[in-house]
Design a protein around this motif. Structure first.
Motif, PDB file in Angstrom:
ATOM      1  N   GLN A 112       0.697  -1.492  -0.055  1.00 47.58           N
ATOM      2  CA  GLN A 112      -0.325  -0.057  -0.099  1.00 47.58           C
ATOM      3  C   GLN A 112       0.883   1.081   0.251  1.00 47.58           C
ATOM      4  O   GLN A 112       0.932   2.464  -0.232  1.00 47.58           O
ATOM      5  CB  GLN A 112      -1.232  -0.093   1.171  1.00 47.58           C
ATOM      6  N   PRO A 150      -2.498  -3.084   9.777  1.00 47.76           N
ATOM      7  CA  PRO A 150      -4.073  -2.199  10.015  1.00 47.76           C
ATOM      8  C   PRO A 150      -5.137  -3.146   9.015  1.00 47.76           C
ATOM      9  O   PRO A 150      -5.774  -3.308   8.849  1.00 47.76           O
ATOM     10  CB  PRO A 150      -4.106  -1.526   9.382  1.00 47.76           C
ATOM     11  N   PHE A 151      -4.287  -4.193   7.990  1.00 48.49           N
ATOM     12  CA  PHE A 151      -4.231  -5.176   7.385  1.00 48.49           C
ATOM     13  C   PHE A 151      -5.233  -6.957   7.042  1.00 48.49           C
ATOM     14  O   PHE A 151      -5.775  -7.176   7.388  1.00 48.49           O
ATOM     15  CB  PHE A 151      -4.124  -4.777   6.104  1.00 48.49           C
ATOM     16  N   GLY A 182      -0.334   2.307  16.438  1.00 47.85           N
ATOM     17  CA  GLY A 182      -1.116   2.260  17.249  1.00 47.85           C
ATOM     18  C   GLY A 182      -2.189   1.243  18.416  1.00 47.85           C
ATOM     19  O   GLY A 182      -3.011   0.835  17.858  1.00 47.85           O
ATOM     20  N   MET A 183      -1.355  -0.336  17.470  1.00 50.66           N
ATOM     21  CA  MET A 183      -1.648  -1.227  17.963  1.00 50.66           C
ATOM     22  C   MET A 183      -0.763  -1.673  19.035  1.00 50.66           C
ATOM     23  O   MET A 183      -2.101  -2.830  19.345  1.00 50.66           O
ATOM     24  CB  MET A 183      -2.243  -2.795  16.813  1.00 50.66           C
ATOM     25  N   THR A 212      -3.000   5.959  18.929  1.00 46.70           N
ATOM     26  CA  THR A 212      -4.342   6.198  18.491  1.00 46.70           C
ATOM     27  C   THR A 212      -5.272   5.488  19.843  1.00 46.70           C
ATOM     28  O   THR A 212      -6.481   6.004  19.777  1.00 46.70           O
ATOM     29  CB  THR A 212      -3.977   4.891  17.113  1.00 46.70           C
ATOM     30  N   ARG A 213      -4.803   4.164  20.567  1.00 43.53           N
ATOM     31  CA  ARG A 213      -5.822   3.698  21.528  1.00 43.53           C
ATOM     32  C   ARG A 213      -5.566   4.264  22.796  1.00 43.53           C
ATOM     33  O   ARG A 213      -6.501   3.261  23.666  1.00 43.53           O
ATOM     34  CB  ARG A 213      -5.863   2.335  21.105  1.00 43.53           C
ATOM     35  N   ALA A 244      -8.207   6.131  10.341  1.00 41.41           N
ATOM     36  CA  ALA A 244      -9.266   6.198  11.493  1.00 41.41           C
ATOM     37  C   ALA A 244      -9.621   6.926  11.863  1.00 41.41           C
ATOM     38  O   ALA A 244      -8.756   8.290  12.194  1.00 41.41           O
ATOM     39  CB  ALA A 244      -8.345   5.451  12.792  1.00 41.41           C
ATOM     40  N   ALA A 247      -8.603   9.973  15.132  1.00 44.25           N
ATOM     41  CA  ALA A 247      -8.006   9.288  15.946  1.00 44.25           C
ATOM     42  C   ALA A 247      -6.388   9.641  16.211  1.00 44.25           C
ATOM     43  O   ALA A 247      -6.031  11.135  14.971  1.00 44.25           O
ATOM     44  CB  ALA A 247      -7.315   8.055  15.808  1.00 44.25           C
TER      45      ALA A 247
ATOM     46  N   ALA B 296     -11.259   5.541  17.005  1.00 44.67           N
ATOM     47  CA  ALA B 296     -10.209   4.829  16.614  1.00 44.67           C
ATOM     48  C   ALA B 296     -10.641   3.188  16.182  1.00 44.67           C
ATOM     49  O   ALA B 296     -10.331   2.597  15.465  1.00 44.67           O
ATOM     50  CB  ALA B 296      -8.988   4.935  16.693  1.00 44.67           C
ATOM     51  N   GLY B 297     -11.327   2.520  17.489  1.00 40.29           N
ATOM     52  CA  GLY B 297     -11.991   0.817  17.441  1.00 40.29           C
ATOM     53  C   GLY B 297     -11.207   0.433  18.229  1.00 40.29           C
ATOM     54  O   GLY B 297      -9.525   0.813  18.304  1.00 40.29           O
ATOM     55  N   TYR B 299      -8.100  -2.586  18.750  1.00 38.91           N
ATOM     56  CA  TYR B 299      -6.357  -3.019  17.664  1.00 38.91           C
ATOM     57  C   TYR B 299      -6.885  -3.967  16.724  1.00 38.91           C
ATOM     58  O   TYR B 299      -6.121  -3.873  15.705  1.00 38.91           O
ATOM     59  CB  TYR B 299      -5.582  -2.662  18.736  1.00 38.91           C
ATOM     60  N   ARG B 301      -9.366  -4.339  14.962  1.00 41.12           N
ATOM     61  CA  ARG B 301     -10.260  -3.655  13.604  1.00 41.12           C
ATOM     62  C   ARG B 301      -9.783  -3.852  12.793  1.00 41.12           C
ATOM     63  O   ARG B 301      -8.495  -3.372  12.296  1.00 41.12           O
ATOM     64  CB  ARG B 301     -10.717  -2.519  14.037  1.00 41.12           C
ATOM     65  N   LYS B 302      -9.688  -4.380  11.950  1.00 39.48           N
ATOM     66  CA  LYS B 302      -9.127  -4.667  10.240  1.00 39.48           C
ATOM     67  C   LYS B 302      -9.430  -4.228   9.543  1.00 39.48           C
ATOM     68  O   LYS B 302     -10.664  -3.555   8.740  1.00 39.48           O
ATOM     69  CB  LYS B 302      -8.928  -6.612   9.926  1.00 39.48           C
ATOM     70  N   TYR B 303      -8.371  -3.463   8.947  1.00 34.74           N
ATOM     71  CA  TYR B 303      -9.097  -2.148   7.221  1.00 34.74           C
ATOM     72  C   TYR B 303      -9.404  -3.132   6.149  1.00 34.74           C
ATOM     73  O   TYR B 303      -7.708  -3.725   6.236  1.00 34.74           O
ATOM     74  CB  TYR B 303      -8.198  -1.503   7.836  1.00 34.74           C
ATOM     75  N   SER B 304     -10.360  -2.721   5.001  1.00 34.73           N
ATOM     76  CA  SER B 304      -9.875  -3.185   4.486  1.00 34.73           C
ATOM     77  C   SER B 304      -9.001  -2.804   3.201  1.00 34.73           C
ATOM     78  O   SER B 304      -8.846  -1.831   3.544  1.00 34.73           O
ATOM     79  CB  SER B 304     -11.113  -3.428   3.258  1.00 34.73           C
ATOM     80  N   ILE B 305      -8.273  -3.288   2.104  1.00 37.75           N
ATOM     81  CA  ILE B 305      -7.376  -2.467   1.078  1.00 37.75           C
ATOM     82  C   ILE B 305      -8.012  -1.458   0.274  1.00 37.75           C
ATOM     83  O   ILE B 305      -8.771  -1.525   0.108  1.00 37.75           O
ATOM     84  CB  ILE B 305      -6.163  -3.454   0.371  1.00 37.75           C
ATOM     85  N   PRO B 306      -7.645  -0.128   0.501  1.00 39.27           N
ATOM     86  CA  PRO B 306      -8.238   0.931  -0.332  1.00 39.27           C
ATOM     87  C   PRO B 306      -8.784   0.813  -2.243  1.00 39.27           C
ATOM     88  O   PRO B 306      -7.538   0.439  -2.067  1.00 39.27           O
ATOM     89  CB  PRO B 306      -7.006   2.487   0.295  1.00 39.27           C
ATOM     90  N   LYS B 308      -8.298   0.977  -5.176  1.00 39.88           N
ATOM     91  CA  LYS B 308      -7.080   2.674  -6.908  1.00 39.88           C
ATOM     92  C   LYS B 308      -7.924   3.830  -7.193  1.00 39.88           C
ATOM     93  O   LYS B 308      -9.739   3.313  -7.553  1.00 39.88           O
ATOM     94  CB  LYS B 308      -6.315   1.904  -7.811  1.00 39.88           C
TER      95      LYS B 308
END
Lengths: 309, 309
Positions: A112, A150-151, A182-183, A212-213, A244, A247, B296-297, B299, B301-306, B308
């Motif tokens: 990314q 984060p992914f 911030g995990m 972050t948290r 986030a 955050a 922030a949710g 730690y 919590r997984k984010y989806s890949i943005p 493009k």
């Protein structure tokens, strides 16, 4: 509770702190922050990055900035972040003497950020390093997502070992372990640093935490208990997480310094001057920052007894 | 890093959290928060205080509130704060079974709060205790300004010893050490708790931290390392310091629980339900709260890949 007597702070507000700010700061505004940081006796500043200006517009004037600040009364160490060899070459053209190459421990985050696998970034590192030696530039490395991605979620410690086994044999100035989004939690920080110190006894680590948290200072305490004495921090706690919105950013320099000084740990920095710098920063970015000590004042501030109504 | 396996959380948002809020919450609104806290499996709640309604208008409906919530599905332990014998009597009239008598370790703070010296509050405590025994009420005690006084500055540990020598011989449910205005640092917390545990080996302490200078969770970590397993916390991090406008309040329940769970420490609480409660609270008080995890949710919590652009 075993803590160090002295801690080194690497100020990152001009890079990590500002890079997500909506309002692009001018050269003069950045210079104003820099000058206040110098007054606070900050010795090491990551002042910008050499990345594509379209990707991080806030950093587009990094080259001009270094020309403006390289001559400064305290001979502050000026570091630029680079994501690749091209960044290293562009930084060298502007006379930067200290570079910090960043890549991520997790492939998905690295892809990314720089459209490469971690392995490919590690290969590029070797090219960058030989370029830097040729050009008499000090090279440091930051490992993003060391404490989680984060992914992908968890980043296995075996992966950090694999990376460090390749890094520790190289002639690098500093290796930074970064909790990019911030995990991390304190137990995890303590355990990982303790294991890494046993595995790589001659390697000193710099730590980079985000709040972050809310665990930023707790993580810093855990890292110090595991022997770490060098930390990134950002004035005003500026910075953030692109995933986030709202955050909180990096651990806040004045909150860090306030905590350290209140425990009798030296930093050589002036908390009073940092608070002035933080107030200036708040005015320049045009919004409140997550700094605690800027709002509440230091712990030893005494209040006068209210007069009866 | 030695940490407990399980930690008990005493929820104080309905008392310490709300008492400085400008908007007075109605009975129904407080009940709404209470019901959400019950859903999150909170077992102990300080729901209000019996003080002069002119001094703390937000607490004026504490008597009505307890009548409304005393019957609840989880048999939650309901505690009311009292500053004196009169408060104890008023609380008893409303059927409160658990009282928490608060006084300050520093004379100046105690005089500001209850117009008495610490010594006089300690004398009153004896009267309150015999009244509570007579009425079959459990009495706990909170020592405000244990870690520092906003008027006097340092509170010497000898003063805490002097107070505790009088308290530990009494038949008290809990003794809370309170960092009332967020002056404590982790080293101080660790050292004081360690010394108190050596001096009073049979006494368990509950700790009450404010996050005024950002050190709340770091202080909690230090207290746990010194053996503490019981903490006050306030939903959304609500609460505050009357002397530092805008300063952050108590340590935030969901941030505390998030940190504990991420380290594998049990609380029996549901983080998901706490976050729902915290969102409700934010809507009811009408402003953003200092909660980190709400923003922030968690730690993991997984984010989806943005995708493009």
């Amino acid at each position: 509770m075993k803590l160090p007597k002295k801690v080194k702070i690497n100020e990152v507000v001009l890079r990590d702190g500002l890079q997500l700010e909506a309002k692009i700061l001018t050269l003069d505004e950045k210079k104003k922050i820099f000058d206040q940081l110098v007054k606070a006796a900050v010795q090491t500043i990551e002042f910008g990055s050499f990345v594509h200006p379209k990707l991080v517009p806030q950093m587009a004037n990094s080259g001009e900035l270094v020309e403006l600040i390289s001559e400064n009364p305290n001979d502050v160490k000026l570091i630029a972040l680079i994501p690749n060899l091209k960044g290293a070459k562009n930084a060298r053209e502007k006379g930067v003497k200290n570079l910090n190459f960043v890549f991520s421990a997790s492939d998905t985050h690295n892809e990314q950020n720089v459209q490469k696998s971690t392995k490919d970034s590690l290969s590029e590192l070797k090219e960058i390093l030989s370029y830097c030696k040729e050009q008499d530039i000090c090279l440091s490395v930051s490992i993003a997502t060391t404490f989680g991605c984060p992914f992908e979620g968890e980043v296995k410690k075996e992966r950090i070992y694999w990376i460090l086994e390749q890094l520790t044999s190289l002639d690098l100035e500093t290796i930074t372990l970064a909790d990019t989004t911030g995990m991390a939690n304190p137990q995890q920080v303590y355990d990982l640093i303790t294991e890494l110190t046993n595995k790589f006894p001659h390697q000193l680590f710099n730590l980079h935490f985000h709040n972050t948290r809310g665990m930023g200072l707790a993580n810093m305490m855990a890292a110090m208990q595991a022997g770490v004495t060098s930390f990134d921090a950002s004035l005003g706690g500026l910075g953030g997480c692109p995933f986030a919105p709202g955050a909180t950013g990096n651990i806040c320099t004045e909150d860090v310094v306030h905590m350290l000084h209140s425990m009798g740990i030296e930093t050589d920095l002036s908390l009073d001057e940092l608070l002035i710098a933080s107030k200036t920063l708040q005015q320049l970015v045009g919004h409140e920052t997550p700094s605690y000590v800027l709002k509440a004042g230091p712990y030893d501030r005494k209040y006068s007894i209210p007069t009866k109504k």
